[in-house]
Design an enzyme around this catalytic site. Sequence first.
Site, mmCIF file in Angstrom:
data_model
loop_
_atom_site.group_PDB
_atom_site.id
_atom_site.type_symbol
_atom_site.label_atom_id
_atom_site.label_comp_id
_atom_site.label_asym_id
_atom_site.label_seq_id
_atom_site.Cartn_x
_atom_site.Cartn_y
_atom_site.Cartn_z
ATOM 1 N N GLY A 50 -18.566 6.925 -3.207
ATOM 2 C CA GLY A 50 -17.446 7.000 -4.146
ATOM 3 C C GLY A 50 -17.454 5.804 -5.068
ATOM 4 O O GLY A 50 -18.503 5.196 -5.331
ATOM 5 N N ASN A 51 -16.270 5.452 -5.539
ATOM 6 C CA ASN A 51 -16.153 4.384 -6.529
ATOM 7 C C ASN A 51 -16.779 3.075 -6.050
ATOM 8 O O ASN A 51 -17.515 2.418 -6.791
ATOM 9 C CB ASN A 51 -14.679 4.187 -6.875
ATOM 10 N N GLY A 56 -20.631 6.264 2.295
ATOM 11 C CA GLY A 56 -19.758 6.541 1.160
ATOM 12 C C GLY A 56 -20.566 6.565 -0.125
ATOM 13 O O GLY A 56 -21.581 5.868 -0.254
ATOM 14 N N LYS A 58 0.865 -1.191 0.000
ATOM 15 C CA LYS A 58 0.000 0.000 0.000
ATOM 16 C C LYS A 58 0.892 1.228 0.000
ATOM 17 O O LYS A 58 2.026 1.174 0.490
ATOM 18 C CB LYS A 58 -0.889 0.008 1.250
HETATM 19 P P1 NAD Z 1 -13.665 7.332 -2.972
HETATM 20 O O1 NAD Z 1 -12.658 8.357 -2.652
HETATM 21 O O2 NAD Z 1 -14.094 7.143 -4.385
HETATM 22 O O3 NAD Z 1 -15.000 7.597 -2.125
HETATM 23 C C1 NAD Z 1 -14.995 7.738 -0.743
HETATM 24 C C2 NAD Z 1 -16.392 8.141 -0.318
HETATM 25 O O4 NAD Z 1 -16.453 8.179 1.108
HETATM 26 C C3 NAD Z 1 -16.824 9.514 -0.808
HETATM 27 O O5 NAD Z 1 -18.192 9.471 -1.175
HETATM 28 C C4 NAD Z 1 -16.641 10.389 0.424
HETATM 29 O O6 NAD Z 1 -17.506 11.530 0.430
HETATM 30 C C5 NAD Z 1 -17.031 9.400 1.508
HETATM 31 N N1 NAD Z 1 -16.558 9.773 2.837
HETATM 32 C C6 NAD Z 1 -15.334 10.225 3.209
HETATM 33 N N2 NAD Z 1 -15.318 10.476 4.525
HETATM 34 C C7 NAD Z 1 -16.552 10.179 4.990
HETATM 35 C C8 NAD Z 1 -17.168 10.221 6.269
HETATM 36 N N3 NAD Z 1 -16.490 10.610 7.336
HETATM 37 N N4 NAD Z 1 -18.479 9.827 6.367
HETATM 38 C C9 NAD Z 1 -19.169 9.434 5.282
HETATM 39 N N5 NAD Z 1 -18.647 9.367 4.059
HETATM 40 C C10 NAD Z 1 -17.355 9.731 3.913
HETATM 41 O O7 NAD Z 1 -13.107 5.975 -2.347
HETATM 42 P P2 NAD Z 1 -13.448 4.493 -2.776
HETATM 43 O O8 NAD Z 1 -12.521 4.086 -3.852
HETATM 44 O O9 NAD Z 1 -14.907 4.340 -2.977
HETATM 45 O O10 NAD Z 1 -12.980 3.693 -1.472
HETATM 46 C C11 NAD Z 1 -13.802 3.604 -0.310
HETATM 47 C C12 NAD Z 1 -13.216 2.570 0.622
HETATM 48 O O11 NAD Z 1 -13.089 1.324 -0.059
HETATM 49 C C13 NAD Z 1 -11.830 2.825 1.192
HETATM 50 O O12 NAD Z 1 -11.751 2.251 2.478
HETATM 51 C C14 NAD Z 1 -10.911 2.065 0.266
HETATM 52 O O13 NAD Z 1 -9.679 1.750 0.873
HETATM 53 C C15 NAD Z 1 -11.748 0.848 0.018
HETATM 54 N N6 NAD Z 1 -11.438 0.108 -1.195
HETATM 55 C C16 NAD Z 1 -11.481 0.700 -2.416
HETATM 56 C C17 NAD Z 1 -11.208 -0.054 -3.550
HETATM 57 C C18 NAD Z 1 -11.329 0.516 -4.923
HETATM 58 O O14 NAD Z 1 -11.135 -0.232 -5.895
HETATM 59 N N7 NAD Z 1 -11.652 1.782 -5.087
HETATM 60 C C19 NAD Z 1 -10.864 -1.413 -3.427
HETATM 61 C C20 NAD Z 1 -10.864 -1.986 -2.161
HETATM 62 C C21 NAD Z 1 -11.146 -1.219 -1.058
#
Ligand code: NAD
Length: 428
Positions: A221-222, A219, A107
């Site tokens: 996000g993605n 959340g 990471k």
């Molecule tokens: P992202 O940056 O696309 O989205 C994050 C989301 O969380 C956003 O909507 C943001 O507004 C929200 N957020 C942030 N702080 C917050 C809070 N305090 N309360 C409520 N919402 C909050 O990130 P992502 O890629 O969707 O990743 C989210 C999680 O999934 C992370 O823990 C990441 O490590 C994990 N993850 C992501 C992937 C991937 O492929 N993107 C893979 C495995 C794990």
Amino acid sequence: MKATSYNPFETAQKQFDRTADLLQLNQATRDLLRNPIREYHFSIPVRMDNGKTKIFRGFRVQHNDARGPSKGGIRFHPQETIDTVRALAMWMTWKTAVAEIPLGGGKGGVICDPHNLSKNEQEQICRGWVRQIVKNVGPYEDVPAPDVMTSAQHMLWMLDEYETIVGEKRPGFITGKPVGLGGSLGRKEATGYGVMITVREALKELNIEPKNTSASFQGFGNVARYAIELYQQMGGTVVCVSCWDQKDQTSYAYRKKEGIDLQELLSITDPFGGIDKAQAEALGYEVLPGDAWLEQDVDILVPAALENQITQENVNKVSGRVKIIAEGANGPTTDEADQYINERKIFIIPDLLANAGGVTCSYFEQVQSNMNYFWEKDEVLGKLDVKMTSAFISVSDFAKMNNLDMRSAAYVISVDRVAQACQDRGWV
Ligand code: NAD
């Protein structure tokens, strides 16, 4: 819910220690796997748009590479800490093992807030990150990917810098690239879809039809938005999503009891997954405090934002109706909360299994990049479904056979695979 003094690496080590006890690992194996095998800390000087130079702190942690090259995302976050990166790297090792893909765990991160950085400044951070670590990463050593607040564009800048330095095209150096420039179709959907594939399998075990269920997400996000997309295709109803509000520096939950409209919400969402509060209100959404996502009267909870969100302090607010918690985020549940969830007999799909779709598809991207031959989207998503379903069934069967909860079962399977690889290589 902001992260306080919680240390995710301590949680990760505790989880590992418990598993090592169950597996009766020898001392050398424990000492090796309890800590990262390598880690790099460095400074990234960036000439800012105002002409002044600012130094950003960057990290790369390689937890273990006995089963293959290290693999894991790079996060841009103002509160990034080395212990968060260490925990996430360790979790990647277990995740690649439970998904049975031939990779290790790593990471990376940079302490920065992209909200306050121009495009040019972000590009300089990406290029600077690669310049500092170029000797220690690569398609056969350590393969980065996007994570919180990093995107396909960031990956492309990093690839471009890497290829410029090494002097040849090596698209397998990094994943999460834009489609058409070495990216895989299906990658953007993979993590969220993977979460829902595991939920689909859990619902089958519980004998519940997806169309009779509702869910609440933390959340947007993605991960969350594609999990929502597949869940809605399965017939489920999402009643609440919460996200961070950059302007107010707090989180809000947006609720529509009859079900949110994904496309409508996406149309008022910024590139960081924050929803425009005023527009949401105008569209008839109730705006609640951020923590409200956890308190909804739903069947499924999906934490898909940050680590350390379901804690001893708030876990008792989880509604009696909740049957499944699917951890889209990494490390969203603390140890204490986990015990309570197990006592309540809520079916938990642990992060290392639930969100393994991302790294599985990253592996597919790496394979395609190294071959320079790219698959159709259906082929990618079909292979993803096969891998996720089979990982879910292995964990669930093992849990039932050994009377373990899903998290312990996933840990035992993955730590055992990694320990075995270290022993077979003669490391311990
Ligand atoms: P992202 O940056 O696309 O989205 C994050 C989301 O969380 C956003 O909507 C943001 O507004 C929200 N957020 C942030 N702080 C917050 C809070 N305090 N309360 C409520 N919402 C909050 O990130 P992502 O890629 O969707 O990743 C989210 C999680 O999934 C992370 O823990 C990441 O490590 C994990 N993850 C992501 C992937 C991937 O492929 N993107 C893979 C495995 C794990």
